[in-house]
Design an enzyme around this catalytic site. Structure first.
Site, PDB file in Angstrom:
ATOM      1  CD  GLU A 175       6.454  48.308 120.363  1.00 29.28           C
ATOM      2  OE1 GLU A 175       6.548  49.356 121.034  1.00 29.28           O
ATOM      3  OE2 GLU A 175       7.430  47.761 119.829  1.00 29.28           O
TER       4      GLU A 175
ATOM      5  CB  CYS B 287       0.390  54.472 122.225  1.00 34.91           C
ATOM      6  SG  CYS B 287       1.230  54.427 120.629  1.00 34.91           S
TER       7      CYS B 287
HETATM    8  P1  NAD Z   1      -5.993  45.819 125.400  1.00 31.78           P
HETATM    9  O1  NAD Z   1      -4.779  45.336 126.094  1.00 31.78           O
HETATM   10  O2  NAD Z   1      -7.272  45.835 126.141  1.00 31.78           O
HETATM   11  O3  NAD Z   1      -6.258  44.951 124.090  1.00 31.78           O
HETATM   12  C1  NAD Z   1      -5.270  44.778 123.105  1.00 31.78           C
HETATM   13  C2  NAD Z   1      -5.494  43.452 122.393  1.00 31.78           C
HETATM   14  O4  NAD Z   1      -5.294  42.391 123.303  1.00 31.78           O
HETATM   15  C3  NAD Z   1      -6.902  43.275 121.831  1.00 31.78           C
HETATM   16  O5  NAD Z   1      -6.817  42.622 120.593  1.00 31.78           O
HETATM   17  C4  NAD Z   1      -7.555  42.395 122.866  1.00 31.78           C
HETATM   18  O6  NAD Z   1      -8.643  41.637 122.374  1.00 31.78           O
HETATM   19  C5  NAD Z   1      -6.396  41.496 123.234  1.00 31.78           C
HETATM   20  N1  NAD Z   1      -6.537  40.809 124.519  1.00 31.78           N
HETATM   21  C6  NAD Z   1      -7.236  41.205 125.608  1.00 31.78           C
HETATM   22  N2  NAD Z   1      -7.087  40.292 126.602  1.00 31.78           N
HETATM   23  C7  NAD Z   1      -6.274  39.326 126.127  1.00 31.78           C
HETATM   24  C8  NAD Z   1      -5.725  38.117 126.676  1.00 31.78           C
HETATM   25  N3  NAD Z   1      -6.007  37.721 127.909  1.00 31.78           N
HETATM   26  N4  NAD Z   1      -4.897  37.385 125.915  1.00 31.78           N
HETATM   27  C9  NAD Z   1      -4.578  37.772 124.649  1.00 31.78           C
HETATM   28  N5  NAD Z   1      -5.084  38.894 124.069  1.00 31.78           N
HETATM   29  C10 NAD Z   1      -5.916  39.656 124.799  1.00 31.78           C
HETATM   30  O7  NAD Z   1      -5.618  47.258 124.837  1.00 31.78           O
HETATM   31  P2  NAD Z   1      -6.569  48.301 124.074  1.00 31.78           P
HETATM   32  O8  NAD Z   1      -7.477  48.928 125.065  1.00 31.78           O
HETATM   33  O9  NAD Z   1      -7.129  47.635 122.864  1.00 31.78           O
HETATM   34  O10 NAD Z   1      -5.498  49.360 123.541  1.00 31.78           O
HETATM   35  C11 NAD Z   1      -5.148  50.528 124.210  1.00 31.78           C
HETATM   36  C12 NAD Z   1      -3.759  50.416 124.771  1.00 31.78           C
HETATM   37  O11 NAD Z   1      -2.835  50.111 123.745  1.00 31.78           O
HETATM   38  C13 NAD Z   1      -3.287  51.731 125.375  1.00 31.78           C
HETATM   39  O12 NAD Z   1      -2.620  51.473 126.591  1.00 31.78           O
HETATM   40  C14 NAD Z   1      -2.303  52.250 124.334  1.00 31.78           C
HETATM   41  O13 NAD Z   1      -1.320  53.123 124.827  1.00 31.78           O
HETATM   42  C15 NAD Z   1      -1.719  50.987 123.834  1.00 31.78           C
HETATM   43  N6  NAD Z   1      -1.097  51.190 122.519  1.00 31.78           N
HETATM   44  C16 NAD Z   1       0.261  51.150 122.427  1.00 31.78           C
HETATM   45  C17 NAD Z   1       0.880  51.379 121.199  1.00 31.78           C
HETATM   46  C18 NAD Z   1       2.382  51.337 121.064  1.00 31.78           C
HETATM   47  O14 NAD Z   1       2.859  51.255 119.942  1.00 31.78           O
HETATM   48  N7  NAD Z   1       3.134  51.383 122.132  1.00 31.78           N
HETATM   49  C19 NAD Z   1       0.097  51.649 120.076  1.00 31.78           C
HETATM   50  C20 NAD Z   1      -1.275  51.689 120.212  1.00 31.78           C
HETATM   51  C21 NAD Z   1      -1.872  51.448 121.442  1.00 31.78           C
END
Ligand code: NAD
Length: 484
Positions: free
Chosen positions: A255, A288
């Protein structure tokens, strides 16, 4: 085990929760309050590859017994956890508010209850499932849903408690054991969840929580004993996780981000549309599904903008615990800089900053609610997710042009349409690209409906039976009729 921390009267363990026990890591990361940045809330155990393996082993060991329970038996645990979430609503709301800056009132009135509902909803849906049974080609056929194995849930920093529970509940209800890895910018409500899992008496290892960032996430997503990965977060991280999932041939849902249109037709209730548009600044736009591109029919532009500015003027930036606050702080100074970078580049490239455009106060984690009229549709601020209080404003003359603008990015998470014409609502609702499209409303969700993105906004669907299917291995059992 690290000492528990007292956060405004709420006792919080800063450790992982693995195999029913608290587990420490020697290293820690700190989490701070976004609206009082000088206030450190906790040093939280920083998980690494060793912690990842320990959690996956615990979930693997617990899987056979949990999978062997009936959906009804598992539902007892899920409902017990939901009851405990409700009973601890104030503490959960306060800690989430301090850690992530979501408005306290909204957390305590709606969001925490929705988290409890996530568990209830999936407990009931798993019980309701009817195996499809039919005869064909001389055989009796039956579709059986089988638990898949340990499921990994990775969540972002925005709306951490709601999203974590929304994603863990179907995995557990389907009979999978779970490892939750929340984001390291807002880890604390998950720390509290560990206590509630213990209190709900889940068998050890069924529901594990580990804390950390990319190193931990990478170790978890690479582990061959993980049988499902459900991720919410950014597109670059999804690409990394997708590669690991592909290596182990593990089903993966993602997502991801959005750049949704808020499309306003001249036949709409313009005041309601403008109010909803100003509401996109809530949570500092860190949503999001936010309708961050305002696309308004030229004939109502002046009327819309007058109402939009009037509503935006009413916003109050400030302490998320206060009921008068409507725009919460942004999560982290790094994110503030990221958002200001978008605005600076927009300004430099000839986009017009119509309102806002700068940090609210020296050193504060807020950017003023910002409206930008782009030089053209190709402007970076129109085409890329900002994830902050930044909206763009564009106009169109006829329906086809409005729809074309709405569909002119690589994203497809959601869309919002304002119109007073029922036929247009159906027609344009079908044409606007998005996993969810709302007409004359926003963020109203039925938990049984599919949820997800089109294009780079995501892969797969969550919600209702879609999530339960994802977390299951479906088997077709065929028995030759009359043979036994
Ligand atoms: P991010 O991708 O930086 O981090 C998300 C998660 O992934 C965190 O728990 C992080 O620690 C983990 N992560 C980071 N690197 C990783 C790796 N190499 N392997 C495994 N896990 C890893 O995202 P963010 O900045 O925390 O969130 C913001 C983003 O999320 C925005 O783009 C937003 O639109 C999106 N979002 C989408 C939805 C949806 O339902 N579509 C909902 C909320 C947020």
């Amino acid at each position: 085990m690290r000492e528990r921390i007292n956060i405004d009267g709420v006792s919080v363990s800063p450790d992982h929760f693995i195999g029913g026990k608290r587990v420490s890591s020697p290293e820690t990361f700190e989490t701070r309050c976004p609206f009082e940045w000088e206030r450190k809330l906790a040093d939280v155990s920083l998980g690494d590859a060793g912690i990842a393996r320990q959690a996956v082993q615990a979930a693997t060991d617990a899987f056979p017994a949990w999978a062997a329970l009936s959906p009804k038996e598992r539902a007892v645990y899920l409902h017990r956890l939901a009851d405990l979430i409700e009973a601890n609503r104030d503490a959960l709301g306060l800690v989430e508010c301090l850690d992530m800056a979501m408005l306290l009132e909204s957390l305590q009135l709606r969001v925490i209850s929705r988290a409890a509902l996530n568990f209830r909803n999936y407990a009931d849906l798993a019980i309701e499932y009817q195996e499809r049974v039919w005869s064909s080609k001389g055989t009796k056929n039956r579709v059986i849903r089988m638990p898949a194995g340990p499921a990994l849930i990775i969540t972002p920093w925005n709306a951490p408690f709601m999203l974590s529970t929304w994603k863990c509940a179907p995995a557990l209800a389907a009979g999978n054991t779970v490892i939750l890895k929340p984001a390291d910018w807002s880890p604390l409500s998950a720390c509290l969840l560990g206590d509630l899992i213990a209190e709900a008496d889940f068998p050890a290892g069924v529901f594990n929580i580990v804390q950390g960032g990319a190193e931990l996430g990478n170790a978890l997503t690479s582990d061959p004993d993980i049988k499902r990965i459900s991720f919410t977060g950014s597109i670059p991280t999804a690409r990394v996780i997708g590669r690991n999932a592909a290596e182990n041939i593990v089903p993966f849902t993602a997502e991801l981000g959005g750049k949704s249109a808020l499309l306003v037709f001249e036949d709409a209730d313009i005041d309601a549309a403008a109010k909803k548009a100003a509401g996109q600044y809530d949570d500092s736009g860190q949503v999001c599904m936010a309708g961050s591109r305002l696309i308004v029919q030229e004939s109502v532009k002046a009327r819309f903008l007058e109402r939009f500015h009037a509503y935006t003027d009413q916003h109050v930036l400030g302490d998320s615990r206060k009921s008068e606050t409507t725009v919460s702080a942004m999560i982290h100074p790094i994110h503030v800089e990221r958002v200001l970078g978008f605005i600076d580049r927009a300004r430099a490239s000839g986009d017009e900053i119509v309102r806002g455009g700068k940090r609210w106060k020296e050193g504060a984690n807020w950017v003023e609610p910002t409206l930008i009229v782009p030089k053209g549709n190709e402007s970076e601020v129109v085409q890329n997710e900002v994830f902050g209080p930044v909206l763009t404003f564009q106009t169109f003359t006829d329906e086809a042009e409005g729809v074309a603008l709405a569909n002119s990015t690589v994203y497809g998470l959601s869309g919002i349409i304002y119109t007073g014409d029922a036929e247009r609502a159906e027609r344009v609702g079908r044409q606007v690209r998005g996993g969810t499209v709302w007409v004359n409303t926003f963020l109203v969700r039925d938990l049984t409906a599919p949820f997800g993105g089109i294009g780079v906004s995501g892969l797969g669907r969550e919600g209702g039976h879609y999530a339960l299917d994802f977390h299951s291995d479906l088997k077709t059992l065929q028995i030759l009729e009359g043979s036994c």
